[in-house]
Design an enzyme around this catalytic site. Structure first.
Site, PDB file in Angstrom:
ATOM      1  N   GLY A 252      42.136  40.363  37.693  1.00 55.89           N
ATOM      2  CA  GLY A 252      41.455  41.433  38.145  1.00 55.89           C
ATOM      3  C   GLY A 252      41.022  41.713  39.678  1.00 55.89           C
ATOM      4  O   GLY A 252      41.546  41.063  40.461  1.00 55.89           O
ATOM      5  N   HIS A 253      40.353  42.939  39.865  1.00 53.65           N
ATOM      6  CA  HIS A 253      40.406  43.256  41.283  1.00 53.65           C
ATOM      7  C   HIS A 253      39.478  42.287  42.003  1.00 53.65           C
ATOM      8  O   HIS A 253      38.610  41.786  41.462  1.00 53.65           O
ATOM      9  CB  HIS A 253      39.703  44.789  41.207  1.00 53.65           C
TER      10      HIS A 253
END
Lengths: 318, 318, 318
Positions: free
Chosen positions: A230-231
């Site tokens: 994920g970011h």
């Protein structure tokens, strides 16, 4: 870059205070005097009080906690205001005015590879057919980018890396503001991904770009196939992730963490170096002590999990 | 092909014994007199004693178990030595001197498909845009390779196959030797993938090439989307794998095994034919008896698992 | 379109009854008088009795339940007969006689993007390198199709959508008939995928086309990376699916359903609007009441699951 007054007009926020020039959006703790930030969750009120942001979106009741050097912009839903503003700062996917891709000596760009204008490939690389290197993206020396890999704009792959086929580096992180009516407004992900040297990623891996700053895969990391990162995650040096594992946004693994297949990490965790996770571990809390081995969901020490399974199996005889 | 003395010089292993010509690396049990092997784990000592390898990397204390027809090369870390040597035998990704791709009668190669030099496509195939057929790779007759599929060098797809979009066949297996300092050295995966006739693979499937020999998907197999198959696996005839399942390296499924979604197999297992697995099964031991149905993690017979869940739910009332 | 008698000859079904013109295959409940259907599972006998299909494949013992306006075609294995017939109705992947792709004003088709003949792209779109838009597929206005996305023939992407890199829309659903000998015959998936407006899909997502009709992703849906959606699913407005989740065929989610990461839905379920699922939920039954939060596998209310884990952990002390 926008004048604050202009920016607020563009996103329909009524405002008649002082202006500054806003060059980017950022978190409360990282924002500079030329950046715009926000407070949505009151548990971060201390970050608001100590922010060095030039301006912040806040709700009326939080206004008094904004430091004097920071402009308070009062809105009903600060995260939604941020989402609207984020679109204004989204980097261009393509730029026809950028110079032709620069390719270092000894590199092979296979027929069918797609190098955007404004991309850079180092020396002695191989870029296979169907691989895409985006605008402002770069690949270091001696790296191999396999077929049909997508390297988004402004993302960085280091030297001596191997990115296997159909992996994606720099897709947008999963972020949006949701209205009371349940409709979503995209929070543009204006950061990037940085993959350091000597990293190998398997096939079909997806690594999201950061909302601000960078998602970072550190030196020597090894990832198997079909892994999701994920970011704003950070994967520590020489960490190893086995197939089909996932790491939710902003989680940070220390160095030499080993993650068994189909494991999953919740977001915003920190994991101590040299931690091991058995296959299918479900990690929902930070791990502060190094060198232990965990398993299960809910997570526990792996030897406890093994014992527990024996106890559970006994229920069949009860 | 390397002279053994030359090879050892290239990887900085001191040696002054006899030489042979080494044409490949292989396992102890499969290696021929012209191949180099290794013993890392002492539990395979019997394989060392009966090997027909031309030479082996071993630790000092294992040296006496090397048969007289095999050259013993004493190193501190045999697996690390193998990793260094593996790079020397890595097959080329591209070969500009290879002949143009050969395409059989009646096949349609869509504009935007990428056929490497030295690739072969049979009769009446369809190769869709963005699909990549690597050097020395081949596709049999009547097969469809959908858009953005990556078929790596030297891999084989049989006749009457359908490979759905963005699947990857032949990416490197997940193998590396790790130093005491925690740094990883790649074990090059010099084998391939063989997909037999009448196989259909879903979208986003990843199948890793073997370290030596072949990863094999046998006749009539059906795979759903986003499945991971590790190096050196063998999936038996007409087996069915539902979406998001994973099979770790060297595991062998018999024929007509049915695997529910999100299941996972540990490595080096053997599964009897006609075994069924419920969704999310976690298989960590071999299964020797045919025709049963399992579920859960830890795995048990599915009817036991169902009973156990009832017992577990009762704990809520305790 | 086929005359029924011709169709049955082509698939080697002996028949000497009346003929109709068959234009498609369909389910018992949806079939029109010009469509051919089937009954495999006797639990759907009521659907047979009320079908408006022009003809149906049935077993001998079900023949008497076929309505008088429907032609009964008696076969040993109706599903297998359907599979054979499905091949006759499979839409073409490519059509060289179709007109060149139509591209709306203001759209950017990057070099290296592949637009099939007979495809349509609306206004102000960006189609990135390596993206493939199939024959008869269309993209609405203001949408972004990232690099190496595969949009299969006849599938639809709405306006204001973002499809991240390497996602696949319209791959064949997982369907086949299995003979007594365990061999599989493909059931061609002749439907499509419809993605409505304002949808964002992450990277490496795979969405299968319907066997009949459409797999539908409704307005405002947000999906994270590496998600699998089976054939004939319907994902309700503004629903949110977190990474690595999977939804098996024909399951329908209501609006604003939120699905945590690595969750999985069995097939043929219905889920009420505004339902929330914690990460790794395993959903095997329909959910009829809105607004609840579930977790675990087997599924239960999330607060129950949390309590249960505490009780289970206590077993360690027993």
């Amino acid at each position: 870059m926008y004048e604050l007054t202009e920016l607020l007009q563009l996103i329909d926020v009524p405002y008649d205070g002082p202006s500054i020039t806003v060059s980017a959006l950022n978190t409360l703790s990282d924002a500079h005097s030329y950046e715009l930030s926000f407070l949505q969750n009151k548990k971060y009120i201390d970050q608001l009080r100590s922010t060095t942001a030039g301006a912040v979106f806040v709700t009326e009741d939080m206004k008094e906690n904004v430091p004097s050097h920071t402009i308070a912009i009062v809105v009903e839903d600060p995260y939604m205001a941020l989402a609207y503003a984020s679109k204004l700062f989204a980097p261009a996917l393509l730029d026809e005015s950028a110079p032709e891709a620069v390719v270092g000596e000894g590199s092979v760009i296979a027929e069918g590879a797609n190098l955007a204008k404004g991309s850079v490939v180092g020396k002695n690389c191989t870029i296979m057919p169907g691989a895409y290197i985006g605008r402002g993206a770069s690949v270091g020396d001696n790296s191999i980018i396999h077929s049909n890999v997508s390297l988004y704009h402004e993302c960085v792959v280091g030297s001596d890396c191997i990115i296997h086929a159909n992996s994606v580096i720099g897709s947008d992180g999963f972020g949006f503001a949701t209205s009371k009516q349940g409709e979503h407004t995209k929070l543009y992900q204006n950061g990037n991904v940085v993959i350091e040297d000597d990293v190998e990623l398997g096939a079909g891996v997806t690594i999201d770009r950061a909302v601000f700053g960078s998602t970072r895969i550190k030196k020597g990391v090894r990832m198997d196939n079909l892994i999701h990162i994920g970011h704003n995650c950070e994967i520590g040096e020489y960490s190893v992730l086995v197939a089909q594992s996932g790491v939710a946004g902003s989680t940070k693994l220390g160095r030499n963490v080993v993650v068994g297949g189909q494991s999953a990490f919740a977001g915003h965790l920190e994991v101590a170096p040299f931690t091991n996770f058995a296959a299918r571990s479900g990690i929902t809390k930070s791990i502060t002590e190094s060198g232990k081995t965990f398993g299960g969901f809910p997570l526990m020490e792996q030897k406890q999990w093994l014992k527990l399974q024996v106890k559970i199996a006994r229920l069949l005889k009860s």
